[in-house]
Design a protein around this motif. Structure first.
Motif, PDB file in Angstrom:
ATOM      1  N   ASP A   1      -8.048   1.160  15.177  1.00  0.00           N
ATOM      2  CA  ASP A   1      -6.722   0.615  15.379  1.00  0.00           C
ATOM      3  C   ASP A   1      -5.685   1.463  14.631  1.00  0.00           C
ATOM      4  OD1 ASP A   1      -4.629  -1.105  15.774  1.00  0.00           O
ATOM      5  OD2 ASP A   1      -5.844  -2.885  15.356  1.00  0.00           O
ATOM      6  N   ALA A   2      -4.640   1.868  15.315  1.00  0.00           N
ATOM      7  CA  ALA A   2      -3.612   2.672  14.654  1.00  0.00           C
ATOM      8  C   ALA A   2      -2.654   1.808  13.839  1.00  0.00           C
ATOM      9  CB  ALA A   2      -2.833   3.469  15.693  1.00  0.00           C
ATOM     10  N   ASP A   3      -2.743   0.495  14.013  1.00  0.00           N
ATOM     11  CA  ASP A   3      -1.813  -0.414  13.334  1.00  0.00           C
ATOM     12  C   ASP A   3      -2.128  -0.521  11.838  1.00  0.00           C
ATOM     13  OD1 ASP A   3      -0.565  -3.726  14.162  1.00  0.00           O
ATOM     14  OD2 ASP A   3      -0.395  -2.574  12.314  1.00  0.00           O
ATOM     15  N   LEU A   4      -1.269   0.092  11.042  1.00  0.00           N
ATOM     16  CA  LEU A   4      -1.519   0.114   9.602  1.00  0.00           C
ATOM     17  C   LEU A   4      -1.354  -1.246   8.940  1.00  0.00           C
ATOM     18  CD1 LEU A   4      -0.086   3.469   8.193  1.00  0.00           C
ATOM     19  CD2 LEU A   4      -2.418   2.592   7.980  1.00  0.00           C
ATOM     20  N   CYS A   5      -0.584  -2.144   9.573  1.00  0.00           N
ATOM     21  CA  CYS A   5      -0.460  -3.495   9.031  1.00  0.00           C
ATOM     22  C   CYS A   5      -1.820  -4.186   9.095  1.00  0.00           C
ATOM     23  CB  CYS A   5       0.561  -4.313   9.824  1.00  0.00           C
ATOM     24  SG  CYS A   5       2.266  -3.734   9.657  1.00  0.00           S
ATOM     25  N   LYS A   6      -2.410  -4.172  10.280  1.00  0.00           N
ATOM     26  CA  LYS A   6      -3.715  -4.816  10.453  1.00  0.00           C
ATOM     27  C   LYS A   6      -4.773  -4.168   9.581  1.00  0.00           C
ATOM     28  CE  LYS A   6      -3.150  -6.118  15.292  1.00  0.00           C
ATOM     29  NZ  LYS A   6      -3.497  -5.591  16.622  1.00  0.00           N
ATOM     30  N   LYS A   7      -4.737  -2.850   9.537  1.00  0.00           N
ATOM     31  CA  LYS A   7      -5.722  -2.128   8.726  1.00  0.00           C
ATOM     32  C   LYS A   7      -5.591  -2.471   7.247  1.00  0.00           C
ATOM     33  CE  LYS A   7      -6.992   2.155  11.032  1.00  0.00           C
ATOM     34  NZ  LYS A   7      -6.730   3.612  11.063  1.00  0.00           N
ATOM     35  N   SER A   8      -4.344  -2.545   6.780  1.00  0.00           N
ATOM     36  CA  SER A   8      -4.117  -2.835   5.364  1.00  0.00           C
ATOM     37  C   SER A   8      -4.638  -4.219   5.011  1.00  0.00           C
ATOM     38  CB  SER A   8      -2.622  -2.745   5.038  1.00  0.00           C
ATOM     39  OG  SER A   8      -2.154  -1.434   5.212  1.00  0.00           O
TER      40      SER A   8
ATOM     41  N   ASN B   1       0.831  -1.210   0.000  1.00  0.00           N
ATOM     42  CA  ASN B   1       0.000   0.000   0.000  1.00  0.00           C
ATOM     43  C   ASN B   1       0.863   1.257   0.000  1.00  0.00           C
ATOM     44  OD1 ASN B   1      -2.530  -1.194  -0.081  1.00  0.00           O
ATOM     45  ND2 ASN B   1      -2.749  -1.256   2.136  1.00  0.00           N
ATOM     46  N   GLU B   2       1.927   1.227   0.800  1.00  0.00           N
ATOM     47  CA  GLU B   2       2.800   2.401   0.870  1.00  0.00           C
ATOM     48  C   GLU B   2       3.542   2.606  -0.441  1.00  0.00           C
ATOM     49  OE1 GLU B   2       3.759   2.688   5.651  1.00  0.00           O
ATOM     50  OE2 GLU B   2       5.100   1.532   4.355  1.00  0.00           O
ATOM     51  N   LYS B   3       4.097   1.513  -0.977  1.00  0.00           N
ATOM     52  CA  LYS B   3       4.876   1.642  -2.209  1.00  0.00           C
ATOM     53  C   LYS B   3       4.004   2.051  -3.400  1.00  0.00           C
ATOM     54  CE  LYS B   3       8.956  -1.009  -1.047  1.00  0.00           C
ATOM     55  NZ  LYS B   3       9.500   0.024  -0.139  1.00  0.00           N
ATOM     56  N   ASN B   4       2.737   1.665  -3.354  1.00  0.00           N
ATOM     57  CA  ASN B   4       1.826   2.056  -4.426  1.00  0.00           C
ATOM     58  C   ASN B   4       1.124   3.385  -4.112  1.00  0.00           C
ATOM     59  OD1 ASN B   4       1.879  -0.101  -6.482  1.00  0.00           O
ATOM     60  ND2 ASN B   4       1.284  -1.400  -4.771  1.00  0.00           N
ATOM     61  N   THR B   5       1.555   4.029  -3.046  1.00  0.00           N
ATOM     62  CA  THR B   5       0.959   5.280  -2.548  1.00  0.00           C
ATOM     63  C   THR B   5      -0.556   5.195  -2.363  1.00  0.00           C
ATOM     64  OG1 THR B   5       0.811   6.357  -4.753  1.00  0.00           O
ATOM     65  CG2 THR B   5       2.831   6.712  -3.482  1.00  0.00           C
ATOM     66  N   PHE B   6      -0.999   4.040  -1.880  1.00  0.00           N
ATOM     67  CA  PHE B   6      -2.404   3.885  -1.503  1.00  0.00           C
ATOM     68  C   PHE B   6      -2.634   4.457  -0.096  1.00  0.00           C
ATOM     69  CE2 PHE B   6      -2.712  -0.114  -4.346  1.00  0.00           C
ATOM     70  CZ  PHE B   6      -3.224   0.623  -5.407  1.00  0.00           C
TER      71      PHE B   6
END
Ligand code: NAG
Length: 133
Positions: free
Chosen positions: A112-119, A73-78
């Protein structure tokens, strides 16, 4: 008897409806492939993900996949630098993600602040919205 019927229907529903089309998986794997190697290295994810992030027509669910999703998500700027998801980019880049789907899925995410879980939850919701029988 009644209980058995219910159990059977749930079983049949589970077996036959929770599947993703080849088309959707190809689409997602194509987007992932650009950054798959870098994200596998960054997150210690299973290298099998480089081939496909799906198994048995479902999103793979294992420990490192969640942060792998965040990395993609980060690398694709999502994901914006402020940690929120870029709705327009998802809808523009992924054929199977519509505004109706992403709004429903974003509403389902907890705070949840955890972006891993959210993604991962977001990807899972996208795929559930696209399950075919
Ligand atoms: C995060 O950044 C995006 C893009 O700059 C902006 O549209 C959005 O409102 C911001 N969200 C928050 C919660 O700050």
């Amino acid at each position: 008897m009644k209980l058995n019927l219910v159990t059977l229907s749930v079983f049949i529903y589970g077996v036959f409806s929770n599947k993703l089309s080849d088309e959707l998986m190809d689409d997602w794997n194509r987007i992932a492939s650009v950054h798959a190697a870098a994200c596998i290295e960054e997150t210690d994810a299973n290298p099998i993900l480089a081939e496909s992030m799906f198994k048995d027509h479902k999103l793979i669910d294992e420990e490192h996949v969640k942060c792998y999703m965040k990395c993609l998500n980060e690398k694709n700027t999502f994901i914006f630098p402020n940690g929120t998801f870029n709705r327009d980019k998802f809808v523009n880049d992924i054929e199977h993600v519509t505004y109706a789907i992403i709004d429903k899925c974003l509403a389902k995410l907890n705070n949840d602040a955890d972006l891993c879980k959210k993604s991962y939850s977001l990807a899972m919701c996208f795929s559930e919205e696209n399950y075919v029988a």
